[in-house]
Design an enzyme around this catalytic site. Sequence first.
Site, PDB file in Angstrom:
ATOM      1  N   ASN A  70     -10.238   0.203  -0.138  1.00 44.30           N
ATOM      2  CA  ASN A  70      -8.776   0.284  -0.198  1.00 44.30           C
ATOM      3  C   ASN A  70      -8.306  -0.217  -1.561  1.00 44.30           C
ATOM      4  O   ASN A  70      -8.359  -1.411  -1.837  1.00 44.30           O
ATOM      5  CB  ASN A  70      -8.188  -0.567   0.929  1.00 44.30           C
ATOM      6  CG  ASN A  70      -6.668  -0.514   0.977  1.00 44.30           C
ATOM      7  OD1 ASN A  70      -6.034   0.032   0.079  1.00 44.30           O
ATOM      8  ND2 ASN A  70      -6.091  -1.100   2.006  1.00 44.30           N
ATOM      9  N   HIS A 121      -3.453   7.406   2.857  1.00 42.63           N
ATOM     10  CA  HIS A 121      -3.843   6.113   2.289  1.00 42.63           C
ATOM     11  C   HIS A 121      -5.210   5.721   2.847  1.00 42.63           C
ATOM     12  O   HIS A 121      -5.488   5.939   4.028  1.00 42.63           O
ATOM     13  CB  HIS A 121      -2.787   5.062   2.645  1.00 42.63           C
ATOM     14  CG  HIS A 121      -3.168   3.678   2.222  1.00 42.63           C
ATOM     15  ND1 HIS A 121      -3.526   3.386   0.926  1.00 42.63           N
ATOM     16  CD2 HIS A 121      -3.274   2.520   2.926  1.00 42.63           C
ATOM     17  CE1 HIS A 121      -3.822   2.101   0.852  1.00 42.63           C
ATOM     18  NE2 HIS A 121      -3.693   1.556   2.043  1.00 42.63           N
ATOM     19  N   CYS A 159       0.808  -1.231   0.000  1.00 38.72           N
ATOM     20  CA  CYS A 159       0.000   0.000   0.000  1.00 38.72           C
ATOM     21  C   CYS A 159       0.839   1.278   0.000  1.00 38.72           C
ATOM     22  O   CYS A 159       0.297   2.370  -0.160  1.00 38.72           O
ATOM     23  CB  CYS A 159      -0.955   0.007   1.181  1.00 38.72           C
ATOM     24  SG  CYS A 159      -2.254  -1.227   1.035  1.00 38.72           S
TER      25      CYS A 159
HETATM   26  O1  UT7 Z   1      -3.816  -1.020   3.492  1.00 34.49           O
HETATM   27  C1  UT7 Z   1      -2.945  -2.003   3.982  1.00 34.49           C
HETATM   28  C2  UT7 Z   1      -2.963  -2.048   5.438  1.00 34.49           C
HETATM   29  N1  UT7 Z   1      -4.204  -2.576   5.922  1.00 34.49           N
HETATM   30  C3  UT7 Z   1      -4.836  -1.947   6.897  1.00 34.49           C
HETATM   31  O2  UT7 Z   1      -4.436  -0.892   7.316  1.00 34.49           O
HETATM   32  C4  UT7 Z   1      -6.047  -2.635   7.509  1.00 34.49           C
HETATM   33  C5  UT7 Z   1      -5.913  -2.633   9.023  1.00 34.49           C
HETATM   34  N2  UT7 Z   1      -6.959  -3.368   9.701  1.00 34.49           N
HETATM   35  C6  UT7 Z   1      -8.269  -3.001   9.718  1.00 34.49           C
HETATM   36  O3  UT7 Z   1      -8.658  -2.079   9.037  1.00 34.49           O
HETATM   37  C7  UT7 Z   1      -9.187  -3.695  10.661  1.00 34.49           C
HETATM   38  O4  UT7 Z   1      -8.431  -4.516  11.542  1.00 34.49           O
HETATM   39  C8  UT7 Z   1     -10.273  -4.574   9.974  1.00 34.49           C
HETATM   40  C9  UT7 Z   1     -11.267  -3.699   9.250  1.00 34.49           C
HETATM   41  C10 UT7 Z   1      -9.620  -5.539   8.997  1.00 34.49           C
HETATM   42  C11 UT7 Z   1     -11.027  -5.358  11.034  1.00 34.49           C
HETATM   43  O5  UT7 Z   1     -11.584  -4.475  12.006  1.00 34.49           O
HETATM   44  P1  UT7 Z   1     -11.340  -4.711  13.549  1.00 34.49           P
HETATM   45  O6  UT7 Z   1     -12.059  -3.647  14.264  1.00 34.49           O
HETATM   46  O7  UT7 Z   1      -9.861  -4.826  13.792  1.00 34.49           O
HETATM   47  O8  UT7 Z   1     -12.070  -6.085  13.773  1.00 34.49           O
HETATM   48  P2  UT7 Z   1     -11.508  -7.386  14.479  1.00 34.49           P
HETATM   49  O9  UT7 Z   1     -10.709  -8.183  13.518  1.00 34.49           O
HETATM   50  O10 UT7 Z   1     -10.913  -7.021  15.807  1.00 34.49           O
HETATM   51  O11 UT7 Z   1     -12.866  -8.155  14.770  1.00 34.49           O
HETATM   52  C12 UT7 Z   1     -13.846  -7.662  15.714  1.00 34.49           C
HETATM   53  C13 UT7 Z   1     -15.054  -8.559  15.671  1.00 34.49           C
HETATM   54  C14 UT7 Z   1     -14.704 -10.029  15.768  1.00 34.49           C
HETATM   55  O12 UT7 Z   1     -15.755 -10.670  16.481  1.00 34.49           O
HETATM   56  P3  UT7 Z   1     -15.588 -11.036  18.034  1.00 34.49           P
HETATM   57  O13 UT7 Z   1     -14.404 -11.939  18.101  1.00 34.49           O
HETATM   58  O14 UT7 Z   1     -15.359  -9.722  18.740  1.00 34.49           O
HETATM   59  O15 UT7 Z   1     -16.888 -11.689  18.366  1.00 34.49           O
HETATM   60  C15 UT7 Z   1     -14.699 -10.505  14.346  1.00 34.49           C
HETATM   61  O16 UT7 Z   1     -14.958 -11.868  14.210  1.00 34.49           O
HETATM   62  O17 UT7 Z   1     -15.736  -8.401  14.418  1.00 34.49           O
HETATM   63  C16 UT7 Z   1     -15.815  -9.679  13.759  1.00 34.49           C
HETATM   64  N3  UT7 Z   1     -15.632  -9.426  12.325  1.00 34.49           N
HETATM   65  C17 UT7 Z   1     -16.651  -9.134  11.491  1.00 34.49           C
HETATM   66  N4  UT7 Z   1     -17.960  -8.998  11.704  1.00 34.49           N
HETATM   67  C18 UT7 Z   1     -18.735  -8.668  10.649  1.00 34.49           C
HETATM   68  C19 UT7 Z   1     -14.475  -9.419  11.602  1.00 34.49           C
HETATM   69  N5  UT7 Z   1     -14.717  -9.113  10.329  1.00 34.49           N
HETATM   70  C20 UT7 Z   1     -16.049  -8.941  10.232  1.00 34.49           C
HETATM   71  C21 UT7 Z   1     -16.908  -8.605   9.165  1.00 34.49           C
HETATM   72  N6  UT7 Z   1     -18.231  -8.472   9.412  1.00 34.49           N
HETATM   73  N7  UT7 Z   1     -16.469  -8.376   7.917  1.00 34.49           N
END
Ligand code: UT7
Length: 331
Positions: free
Chosen positions: A286, A256, A116
């Site tokens: 993204n 970004h 990225c």
């Molecule tokens: O550009 C290159 C670099 N990339 C980035 O900068 C991306 C960085 N990461 C992110 O943007 C975020 O970490 C994500 C958008 C990928 C995920 O968001 P998050 O707030 O970190 O979610 P998480 O992985 O901590 O998950 C929180 C909860 C989990 O459920 P529990 O364990 O709390 O019950 C996940 O299973 O949300 C759940 N979850 C979802 N729920 C609905 C994870 N993905 C999804 C989804 N829809 N798509």
Amino acid sequence: MTKISAAISAVGAYVPDYVLTNKVLETLVDTNDEWITSRTGIKERRILKDEGKGTSYLAIKSAQNLIEKSGVDPKEIDCVIVCTATPDMLVASTAVYTATQIGATNAFAYDLSAACSSFLYGMTTAATYIESGRFKKVLLIGADKMSSIINYKDRATCIIFGDGAGAVLFEPNTENLGYQDQLLRSDGIGRDFLKIEAGGSILPATHETLDNEQHYVYQDGKNVFKYAVSNMADVSEKIMKKNNLTHQDIAYLVPHQANKRIIDATANRVDLPSEKVMMNIQKYGNTTSATLPLLLADYEQQLKKGDKLIFAAFGGGFTWGSIYLKWAYNS
Ligand code: UT7
């Protein structure tokens, strides 16, 4: 002797027509519009659906848009760089094909890959070519067909990424406008947090890697998020301090577009209100190498000669950094 700086003199962009909405994603994986919107800021993204078309298609379209808008003669372009994480093919450069297709027949061309941060790093490369006096017109393109490496059964990644391309032309400037300074970083600690395991030289593709779905992007989102928030904010703050800039001096932050929460955290750290933060994540998601030039294309009409911009990016590897640039023209 007058100092030569490297200014962006033209911008072009292209996104495919097909719109992949959060509603449609709800039918593919266990997710919902409310979760995606509140956790990422994304409402929809563009996808290149046409069979047989790759990243070069996007790159060519964005370059043709730039050529049409600016009237630049492609034969005068010295160098074409395509920043991408999704080249058409391995070995045969996407940039070389792109240059030929747009009529840049006197240019040399190559791909630049830093996830990225590709376009951000590419800005430094292009600017340095111009500042040295060696080249007069460098076409820098950021293009990615992320849909070609995304698993639409993996809700951790398929909600984030989209396809698109943007292009800018770097040319010499004698008014000290354009590229001013940079703070570029990388750290191999990120290698395991965001990657495609198979298809490279460590693990060439086999039936087994395909069955294991190792040819798709894997992301440990939580960890990438943590590093992205602190590092993108850090470099943005440092480059402003280094150049004696306060939030009042800055016309726009050009960040970004990976997650609205990362963008907000960066803007907060450097005290910039939302109206001074370029944002189009809601409609494109993204687009990896294309986010920064797509932002410039979207905001081009609002930009004024002399506007001070802070670019910032963070990506796989890890790779990240910030660039300070003065806008060089009124639209
Ligand atoms: O550009 C290159 C670099 N990339 C980035 O900068 C991306 C960085 N990461 C992110 O943007 C975020 O970490 C994500 C958008 C990928 C995920 O968001 P998050 O707030 O970190 O979610 P998480 O992985 O901590 O998950 C929180 C909860 C989990 O459920 P529990 O364990 O709390 O019950 C996940 O299973 O949300 C759940 N979850 C979802 N729920 C609905 C994870 N993905 C999804 C989804 N829809 N798509």
